[in-house]
Scaffold this active site. Structure first.
Site, PDB file in Angstrom:
ATOM      1  N   CYS A   1       0.856  -1.185   0.000  1.00 55.53           N
ATOM      2  CA  CYS A   1       0.000   0.000   0.000  1.00 55.53           C
ATOM      3  C   CYS A   1       0.890   1.232   0.000  1.00 55.53           C
ATOM      4  CB  CYS A   1      -0.855  -0.010   1.249  1.00 55.53           C
ATOM      5  SG  CYS A   1      -1.644  -1.594   1.514  1.00 55.53           S
TER       6      CYS A   1
ATOM      7  N   ARG B   1       0.981   1.839  -6.018  1.00 56.29           N
ATOM      8  CA  ARG B   1       1.283   0.847  -4.982  1.00 56.29           C
ATOM      9  C   ARG B   1       0.050   0.031  -4.611  1.00 56.29           C
ATOM     10  NH1 ARG B   1       6.364   1.516  -1.961  1.00 56.29           N
ATOM     11  NH2 ARG B   1       5.462  -0.171  -0.791  1.00 56.29           N
TER      12      ARG B   1
ATOM     13  N   TRP C   1      -3.977  -1.964  -1.176  1.00 52.61           N
ATOM     14  CA  TRP C   1      -4.137  -3.175  -1.989  1.00 52.61           C
ATOM     15  C   TRP C   1      -4.394  -4.280  -0.981  1.00 52.61           C
ATOM     16  CZ3 TRP C   1      -1.851  -8.012  -2.726  1.00 52.61           C
ATOM     17  CH2 TRP C   1      -2.172  -8.659  -3.931  1.00 52.61           C
TER      18      TRP C   1
ATOM     19  N   ASN D   1       1.243  -0.364   6.118  1.00 58.06           N
ATOM     20  CA  ASN D   1       1.625  -1.118   4.932  1.00 58.06           C
ATOM     21  C   ASN D   1       2.392  -2.344   5.424  1.00 58.06           C
ATOM     22  OD1 ASN D   1       2.416  -1.952   2.413  1.00 58.06           O
ATOM     23  ND2 ASN D   1       3.989  -0.374   2.160  1.00 58.06           N
ATOM     24  N   GLY D   2       2.069  -3.523   4.875  1.00 58.21           N
ATOM     25  CA  GLY D   2       2.775  -4.738   5.315  1.00 58.21           C
ATOM     26  C   GLY D   2       1.802  -5.718   5.937  1.00 58.21           C
TER      27      GLY D   2
ATOM     28  N   GLU E   1       7.821 -12.618 -21.946  1.00 60.54           N
ATOM     29  CA  GLU E   1       7.477 -11.256 -21.569  1.00 60.54           C
ATOM     30  C   GLU E   1       6.308 -10.731 -22.411  1.00 60.54           C
ATOM     31  OE1 GLU E   1       8.103  -9.578 -19.081  1.00 60.54           O
ATOM     32  OE2 GLU E   1       7.742  -7.487 -19.615  1.00 60.54           O
TER      33      GLU E   1
ATOM     34  N   LYS F   1       2.677  -9.603 -20.852  1.00 61.01           N
ATOM     35  CA  LYS F   1       2.093  -8.285 -21.092  1.00 61.01           C
ATOM     36  C   LYS F   1       0.655  -8.431 -21.585  1.00 61.01           C
ATOM     37  CE  LYS F   1       5.109  -5.655 -19.617  1.00 61.01           C
ATOM     38  NZ  LYS F   1       5.307  -6.663 -18.631  1.00 61.01           N
TER      39      LYS F   1
ATOM     40  N   GLU G   1      -1.653  -9.718 -18.631  1.00 61.54           N
ATOM     41  CA  GLU G   1      -1.942  -8.812 -17.522  1.00 61.54           C
ATOM     42  C   GLU G   1      -2.683  -7.557 -17.961  1.00 61.54           C
ATOM     43  OE1 GLU G   1       1.544  -7.267 -15.530  1.00 61.54           O
ATOM     44  OE2 GLU G   1       2.651  -7.176 -17.400  1.00 61.54           O
TER      45      GLU G   1
ATOM     46  N   HIS H   1       5.838 -31.375 -27.860  1.00 56.12           N
ATOM     47  CA  HIS H   1       5.797 -32.299 -26.718  1.00 56.12           C
ATOM     48  C   HIS H   1       4.475 -32.185 -25.955  1.00 56.12           C
ATOM     49  CE1 HIS H   1       9.883 -33.465 -27.464  1.00 56.12           C
ATOM     50  NE2 HIS H   1      10.196 -32.181 -27.581  1.00 56.12           N
TER      51      HIS H   1
ATOM     52  N   LYS I   1       1.651  -2.758  -8.122  1.00 56.71           N
ATOM     53  CA  LYS I   1       2.998  -2.509  -8.640  1.00 56.71           C
ATOM     54  C   LYS I   1       4.065  -3.145  -7.761  1.00 56.71           C
ATOM     55  CE  LYS I   1       5.878  -0.514 -11.478  1.00 56.71           C
ATOM     56  NZ  LYS I   1       6.043  -1.206 -12.776  1.00 56.71           N
TER      57      LYS I   1
HETATM   58  C1  F6R Z   1       4.783  -7.408 -15.038  1.00 55.38           C
HETATM   59  C2  F6R Z   1       5.420  -6.927 -13.824  1.00 55.38           C
HETATM   60  C3  F6R Z   1       5.615  -7.898 -12.726  1.00 55.38           C
HETATM   61  C4  F6R Z   1       6.906  -7.585 -11.944  1.00 55.38           C
HETATM   62  C5  F6R Z   1       7.028  -8.522 -10.744  1.00 55.38           C
HETATM   63  C6  F6R Z   1       8.320  -8.311 -10.001  1.00 55.38           C
HETATM   64  O1  F6R Z   1       4.647  -6.384 -15.980  1.00 55.38           O
HETATM   65  O2  F6R Z   1       5.734  -5.777 -13.693  1.00 55.38           O
HETATM   66  O3  F6R Z   1       5.634  -9.203 -13.202  1.00 55.38           O
HETATM   67  O4  F6R Z   1       7.991  -7.730 -12.805  1.00 55.38           O
HETATM   68  O5  F6R Z   1       5.959  -8.311  -9.877  1.00 55.38           O
HETATM   69  O6  F6R Z   1       8.421  -7.016  -9.530  1.00 55.38           O
HETATM   70  P1  F6R Z   1       9.817  -6.390  -9.145  1.00 55.38           P
HETATM   71  O7  F6R Z   1      10.620  -6.276 -10.372  1.00 55.38           O
HETATM   72  O8  F6R Z   1       9.487  -5.071  -8.527  1.00 55.38           O
HETATM   73  O9  F6R Z   1      10.444  -7.332  -8.175  1.00 55.38           O
END
Ligand code: F6R
Length: 617
Positions: free
Chosen positions: A2, A27, A81, A107-108, A490, A494, A497, A513, A612
């Site tokens: 958060c 966040r 969050w 937060n936590g 990747e 993208k 998500e 396979h 995030k």
């Molecule tokens: C996807 C994305 C997440 C982060 C993952 C790790 O677009 O951003 O998959 O890569 O949550 O986050 P960090 O890099 O902050 O450890």
């Protein structure tokens, strides 16, 4: 995961809290709230819980006359969050004690909250939420009723609470003071011209001050207008560490783009340019001074283990190839959430590289700690100065991408790729595994990446047109081999998500396979088919897909007519050596996912169910 903001002594406390929360929304954003001490020694509290609109509702619910009355007072705000309890108004922070004498944001996770709540309830406390946070309010209420000052009660929490927390509170009898404490989750204190500030991230307060300090682990603070004091868990006054932040405040805004994601896609040439700046010469000489690990120790490294989650994990998968190709040492990659629970004996002389944009992903942090407990050398690769991981590692390498606000990682991912290449070249340099000419060729290639990214992004319009044709497709398969595989992973992540569309990524050779059974007319296969020694093999895999009715889109080199003739659509990118190709190959796939998500009307900056910074397991 958060966000927390606190302001005291400002003439716009309430508006300032809302502004700070807007900067912190990345966040977490399922609910939000503020609490301010009114001049009549009452706590004013306002909360909202609307997916994607909590702050808007919070702002609308704040009467003008109230805003005027809250001038100069101490206030705290929170954007949430959910971890314990659904994202409802009653679970939104701040939380109050039985008599509303104080309000707390957190937060936590308080790991012992169940036992604490049970005991508090037995002693007659009434709980109004399902959160772990609320125990803090009631614990403080008891301590203060028992004769402790608010400050001492807050310090006592450092002994009572288990788990990770950053917390802030205001008390009705101290209208100018914010109290705070933390363990593991970060808190930043700021002080400027009669104003006191507190935040979970620098982005929230950068516009108000650069006079910033880090609240240390297991420390508590009292913040007053223009002044603050910090204490350890025994109540001994401590000197906080100043933080030097180079980011511009403008870097934290959208800069004229419709959303953070397109701004951040556009910023990628600069993110990579700044990340490699001063770190390598065209001759292949490397300088990673801030890494702060002795050259002798780095030269003695015999293997590398890269750990990360999500997009950072994909960067690790690509980085491994650079390490193997240039430093010529074995490089393994592990998902942090798996590695931390394996009984893994890490051989001595292993370099563990923990990669995390935020520097606060719990799993990556703990995987790194597990490695440290085995006394192997660790390096944290992160974008956030002073973040959690940077404080508990042997060396740190910062991607200098600036704050990444869009939840889906773009510019930080490519900056990670470039930085891992610099690290691999540094190890190769120290080990003498490349000739002078090879070193210089590699360095020239990395140095050319910013302009190659720029050139690739000139093709955005074409990428968008292709993506629009597939906006309604139901099933996507992303294929790649060797360096193309992390790009496929990747690209698929993208799309999943952002567009909420099923997208599977496989090493192309794995399809036969099992997964090839899924291919049928209507399946869309996105293949990373840039020229490499494996090009013929990947095109053979493409044929297998087409033979079963799939439509194929290829990420291919500019002007590669041979590839274009074998597929249905092409996303053209400049040719580049295979080891550096993920930086370029991923770009059209970011734009592809963005376009499909937009066509579906999704909020690309805040995809559903995501946050995030992932500070829970
Ligand atoms: C996807 C994305 C997440 C982060 C993952 C790790 O677009 O951003 O998959 O890569 O949550 O986050 P960090 O890099 O902050 O450890």
């Amino acid at each position: 995961m958060c966000g927390i903001i606190g302001i005291t002594g400002s003439e716009d406390t309430a508006a300032g809290l809302l502004e700070g929360l807007a900067l912190l929304e990345y966040r977490g954003y399922d609910s939000a709230g503020i609490a301010v001490v009114e001049p009549s020694n009452k706590i004013f509290r306002l909360r909202a819980a609307e997916q994607g609109g909590s702050l808007y509702h919070l702002g609308n619910g704040l009467p003008k006359e109230k805003t005027a009355r809250l001038k100069y007072a101490a206030g705290i705000g929170h954007t949430r969050w959910a971890t314990h309890g659904a994202p409802t108004v009653s679970n939104a922070h701040p939380h109050v004690d039985c008599q509303s004498t104080l309000a707390v944001v957190h937060n936590g996770i308080i790991e012992n909250h169940n036992r604490l709540a049970r005991d508090l309830k037995e002693r007659g406390h009434h709980f109004a939420s399902e959160t772990d946070t609320e125990v803090i309010a009631h614990l403080l209420e008891e301590q203060i009723a028992g004769g402790k000052s608010v400050k001492d009660a807050v310090i006592s929490l450092l002994t009572v609470l288990r788990g990770a927390f950053a917390l802030a509170l205001v008390h009705k009898d101290f209208p100018d003071t914010i109290y705070a404490a933390r363990r593991t989750s970060p808190l930043i204190i700021g002080s400027e011209a009669g104003v006191g500030l507190l935040a979970s991230d620098v982005a929230a307060v950068l516009e108000r001050t650069r006079n910033l300090f880090e609240l240390g682990d297991d420390q508590a603070a009292e913040i007053r207008p223009g002044a603050f004091r910090v204490y350890d868990h025994l109540g001994v006054e401590m000197q906080p560490k100043a933080i030097n932040v180079g980011w511009s405040t403008e870097a934290a805004r959208k800069g004229g783009f419709p959303d953070y994601m397109s701004k951040e896609i556009h910023e990628q040439p600069r993110a990579v340019a700044e990340t490699i700046l001063g770190r390598l010469e065209p001759s292949g000489e490397t300088r990673l001074e801030e890494l702060d690990i002795d050259d002798g120790r780095l030269a003695a490294v015999e293997r590398v283990l890269l750990v990360a989650c999500g997009s950072s994990y994909h960067a690790a998968l690509a980085g491994r190839h650079a390490m193997e190709a240039w430093a010529k040492i074995p490089a393994e990659v592990d998902i942090a959430s798996e590695m931390r629970y394996r009984s893994m004996q890490i051989p001595k002389n292993t370099l563990v590289v923990a990669i995390s944009q935020s520097g606060e992903t719990t799993d990556t942090y703990h995987a790194m700690r597990q490695a440290r407990s085995q006394e192997v050398m660790t390096v944290a690769v992160t974008n956030v100065v002073g973040s959690l991981m940077t404080r508990e590692t042997d060396g740190v390498l910062y991607t200098r991408a600036g704050p990444e606000i869009g939840v889906a990682s773009t510019k930080c991912h490519v900056a990670q790729l470039a930085l891992l290449q610099c690290l691999a070249l540094r190890v190769a340099d120290l080990k003498g595994t490349l000739s002078v000419a090879e070193k210089s060729a590699v360095a020239e290639e990395i140095l050319s990446l910013p302009s190659l990214i720029e050139r690739t992004l000139l093709g955005q319009e074409q990428f968008r047109k292709v993506a629009e044709r597939y906006a309604e497709a139901r099933d996507f398969y992303y294929l790649g081999r060797r360096l193309g595989f992390p790009v496929a992973l990747e690209g698929a992540l993208k799309l999943k998500e952002l567009a909420y569309v099923r997208a599977e990524a496989y090493p192309a050779g794995e399809m036969k396979h099992g997964p090839i059974s899924l291919i049928e007319p209507g399946s869309v296969v996105v293949v990373v088919a840039k020229r490499s020694s494996l090009w013929e093999k990947i095109m053979a895999n493409v044929e297998e897909m087409r033979a079963r009715g799939a439509t194929v889109i290829a990420v291919a080199d500019e002007g590669d007519e041979e590839t274009a003739a074998l597929v249905d659509d092409v996303l053209e990118t400049p040719p580049v050596t295979e080891v550096c190709s993920p930086v370029i190959g991923v770009l059209p796939l970011q734009v592809f996912a963005y376009t499909v998500a937009k066509a579906k009307g999704h909020d690309v900056d805040r995809p559903r169910n995501l946050a995030k910074v992932v500070t829970v397991e």
